[in-house]
Design a protein around this motif. Structure first.
Motif, PDB file in Angstrom:
ATOM      1  N   ASN A 438       0.840  -1.190   0.000  1.00 51.51           N
ATOM      2  CA  ASN A 438       0.000   0.000   0.000  1.00 51.51           C
ATOM      3  C   ASN A 438       0.882   1.250   0.000  1.00 51.51           C
ATOM      4  O   ASN A 438       1.570   1.529   0.995  1.00 51.51           O
ATOM      5  N   PRO A 439       0.888   2.030  -1.099  1.00 53.13           N
ATOM      6  CA  PRO A 439       1.757   3.233  -1.139  1.00 53.13           C
ATOM      7  C   PRO A 439       1.335   4.305  -0.152  1.00 53.13           C
ATOM      8  O   PRO A 439       2.108   5.239   0.106  1.00 53.13           O
ATOM      9  N   GLY A 440       0.134   4.171   0.408  1.00 48.31           N
ATOM     10  CA  GLY A 440      -0.295   5.142   1.408  1.00 48.31           C
ATOM     11  C   GLY A 440       0.383   4.956   2.742  1.00 48.31           C
ATOM     12  O   GLY A 440       0.461   5.893   3.557  1.00 48.31           O
ATOM     13  N   THR A 441       0.933   3.751   3.000  1.00 47.49           N
ATOM     14  CA  THR A 441       1.613   3.478   4.272  1.00 47.49           C
ATOM     15  C   THR A 441       3.053   3.012   4.080  1.00 47.49           C
ATOM     16  O   THR A 441       3.843   3.045   5.025  1.00 47.49           O
ATOM     17  N   VAL A 442       3.375   2.576   2.876  1.00 46.57           N
ATOM     18  CA  VAL A 442       4.714   2.046   2.596  1.00 46.57           C
ATOM     19  C   VAL A 442       5.412   2.935   1.571  1.00 46.57           C
ATOM     20  O   VAL A 442       4.944   3.096   0.444  1.00 46.57           O
ATOM     21  N   GLN A 443       6.548   3.503   1.972  1.00 48.67           N
ATOM     22  CA  GLN A 443       7.333   4.347   1.059  1.00 48.67           C
ATOM     23  C   GLN A 443       8.201   3.479   0.143  1.00 48.67           C
ATOM     24  O   GLN A 443       8.356   3.769  -1.042  1.00 48.67           O
ATOM     25  N   ALA A 444       8.777   2.404   0.718  1.00 48.36           N
ATOM     26  CA  ALA A 444       9.634   1.486  -0.048  1.00 48.36           C
ATOM     27  C   ALA A 444       9.678   0.150   0.678  1.00 48.36           C
ATOM     28  O   ALA A 444       9.436   0.065   1.883  1.00 48.36           O
ATOM     29  N   TYR A 445       9.988  -0.893  -0.087  1.00 44.53           N
ATOM     30  CA  TYR A 445      10.083  -2.240   0.502  1.00 44.53           C
ATOM     31  C   TYR A 445      11.212  -3.006  -0.179  1.00 44.53           C
ATOM     32  O   TYR A 445      11.590  -2.703  -1.318  1.00 44.53           O
ATOM     33  N   ARG A 446      11.742  -4.006   0.522  1.00 45.59           N
ATOM     34  CA  ARG A 446      12.791  -4.862  -0.037  1.00 45.59           C
ATOM     35  C   ARG A 446      12.589  -6.283   0.435  1.00 45.59           C
ATOM     36  O   ARG A 446      12.468  -6.533   1.644  1.00 45.59           O
TER      37      ARG A 446
END
Length: 616
Positions: A438-446
């Motif tokens: 969810n881009p509303g709560t997550v800026q980036a992920y790995r």
């Protein structure tokens, strides 16, 4: 005349007694004179006799000899050393390095092969070729791993990968650390390290073969980041209820399997498996060296002595026609196919194929065709110095199977006895995972690890694309590192605004209570159509001391993997922190695997510090 015969017989008996009275067990350690380090795999032989042994992982040996015998110590790159046996039963030896450039010759098991600029002794190579011994060199191969980076969910909202049930990387790097050296970076596959360990999760109770779990906490190596754990738990089935097995043991008996940690360990491992078989199971044995052959036709699991005798008779020697062996094993498995049963080839090798079909691409093509036959492939890796890890991994991934590396008898017991069901009996095949962030709560992920199991987004719904297979009771764990919205992080790269396209800004989401949605697909073992399940991850971050011990321990394993890889994303990782967490999250640890991990991490810390001091 008879008196002369009796007299001659008496003389002969005295001669035999005289030769055996001085028989002693000679022991010792072989080290390199230039480094004073023990040398594993040195050939020790008694002059004029066929008796010979190899030094073990710490350079030790034991061999029977009598006073006056000459012991020869032979190892590629070092001068041959001969020592006369006297009254002492302990003979330690130091070998002098010898450097020569030899054109066009290289030992390959019992023969030779073309090769240029090899370092070693011509006399030594001739001596070792005469006994058919190919000494360990530095020819291990690993598939290149390009680490997953941080991605933006506004540009890459979907992360898709195949479940990986392999655990070979952990036991392989354990072998290297126990030998006093850090592993090669590409030998470290973090997800296989994490999935080596048992995690306590409840199995599905509603008839599904797999159940999904998730946990969310702060990252121990960057407090501003979060860690998401995704875990799949396969159903448990009592051993007596498991389907009947049609097994084909495909055993590499080439010259590269000569040595105590190779073919003898293969024999011990497979005999452990034989002890688990039931009368309804059956076993065939195919061997391959310069060519392939059937050692044992299909035999019932209650004829354990017959199967073990066939295994005991195996000897190493020759080149390696692995492709021919695989073709014959598949043909034999099809011939004895059990409908609705467990039809599986168990391959034991170092993966060093050099005759016929042998390249990684050729092997991938061969297995890709055979994998549609309903026959699975379990790959057991053995040996050191020439392990072809990249080839073994491809075989298992494409063969609807799993890959384990066996470095000692304890690991053999883990794979063949403790995890018998998980290793050999599939309950869900082509398991794939897709996470939408969810881009509303997550800026980036790995995604931490799984670099060689990544799939395109559209592969998730394509049942023709393979996933991973899960065995009885198996647990698959994946970790995602998350940068929450609003956090400034140097770990996330910055890109300038675009000039020719609209620079879209992420708007606050209506689903701010959600971090992600996890979907996973699987097929029942005999089905071609997949089933879909999903789980929503809520934006509720637990403090680290509130999450499960299993999750805490998994973070320590992941952190060690990043340090061993010298990961670009290790951030504030350090040995002291992960060792402390691992100790606190060790739990019951009935088999002692977690305690062993703590020792390995401590060893890795010491080796790393030593290397850093050496470089200064």
């Amino acid at each position: 005349m008879y008196d002369m015969k009796i007299f001659s017989l008496i003389i002969l008996l005295f001669s035999i007694v005289g030769n055996t009275q001085g028989q002693n067990l000679i022991t010792g350690v072989v080290t390199a004179k230039d480094s004073n380090q023990p040398i594993s795999g040195v050939l020790v032989k008694v002059g004029g006799k066929s008796h010979q042994v190899l030094t073990d992982s710490v350079g030790g040996y034991s061999i029977e000899a009598i006073s006056g015998d000459k012991l020869s110590f032979i190892f590629l790159g070092y001068e041959i050393k001969e020592v006369k046996v006297g009254k002492m039963n302990k003979i330690d030896v130091q070998l002098n390095p010898e450097v020569r450039h030899i054109e066009e010759v290289s030992v390959v098991a019992y023969g030779t092969a073309a090769k240029r600029n090899i370092t070693g002794s011509a006399v030594q190579i001739r001596g070792m070729a005469s006994v058919g011994y190919a000494p360990p060199g530095n020819s291990e191969s690993y598939a290149s791993v390009k680490e997953n980076k941080f991605l933006s969910p506004s540009k890459d909202p979907l992360s898709t990968f195949a479940a990986d049930v392999d655990a070979a990387s952990y036991s392989n790097i354990r072998r290297m650390l126990n030998a006093g050296r850090l592993p090669e970076k590409d030998a470290v596959r973090v997800e296989e390290m994490i999935n080596y360990f048992h995690y306590a999760l409840d199995a599905p109770t509603n008839g599904d073969p797999v159940r999904i779990y998730s946990e969310l906490t702060s990252s121990p190596w960057n407090k501003d980041h979060q860690l998401l754990r995704i875990a799949l738990k396969a159903k448990d089935i009592p051993k007596e209820n498991l389907a009947s097995s049609n097994l084909v043991f495909l055993i590499d008996v080439s010259g590269s399997m000569f040595g105590e940690n190779r073919l003898p360990l293969v024999k011990s491992s497979l005999k452990m498996l034989v002890d688990q078989l039931r009368p309804t199971d059956k076993v065939s044995i195919v061997t391959y060296a310069g060519s392939a052959g059937i050692k044992l036709e299909s035999t019932s699991g209650d004829q354990k002595m017959k199967i073990k005798l066939a295994i005991d008779e195996l000897e190493a020697g020759g080149s390696t026609a692995g492709g021919a062996g695989l073709k014959m094993a598949y043909a034999l498995a099809r011939q004895n196919f059990i409908q609705s049963g467990n039809n599986r080839i168990i391959m034991a090798s170092d993966g060093d194929f050099n005759v016929g079909v042998s390249s990684d691409k050729e092997m991938e093509s061969l297995i890709g065709t055979e994998s549609k036959s309903g026959i699975s492939l379990t790959v057991l890796g053995f040996g050191m110095g020439n392990l072809k890890d990249s080839k073994m991994e491809i075989l298992a991934n494409k063969g609807h199977g799993n890959y384990a590396y066996i470095d000692n008898i304890s690991e053999a017991r883990k794979a063949m006895v403790t995890e018998f069901g998980a290793t050999l009996f599939t309950v869900a095949k082509d398991v794939k995972i897709q996470v939408e962030f969810n881009p509303g709560t997550v800026q980036a992920y790995r995604l931490v690890g799984y670099e060689n199991r990544l799939l395109d987004a559209e592969d998730f719904n394509n049942d023709a694309k393979m996933g991973g297979d899960m065995g009885v009771g198996h647990v698959v764990t994946a970790l995602y590192e998350i940068v929450p919205v609003g956090v400034k992080s140097s770990a996330v790269g910055l890109v300038d605004d675009l000039k020719y396209q609209e620079n879209k800004k992420v708007k606050p989401s209506d689903n701010a209570t959600e971090i992600a949605t996890i979907k996973f697909r699987y097929k029942n073992p005999e089905d071609d159509k997949s089933q879909l399940q999903s789980l929503v991850v809520e934006n509720k971050v637990k403090s680290f001391d509130q999450i499960s011990q299993d999750f805490q321990f998994a973070t320590a394993v992941a952190e060690l993997g990043m340090l061993l890889r010298d990961s670009d994303f290790k951030q504030n990782s350090n040995y002291d922190s992960l060792i402390k967490r691992a100790k606190e999250a060790k739990g019951k640890d009935e088999e002692g695997y977690r305690a062993e991990f703590i020792r390995l991490a401590e060893n890795a810390k010491s080796i790393t510090q030593s290397e850093q001091l050496t470089l200064k």
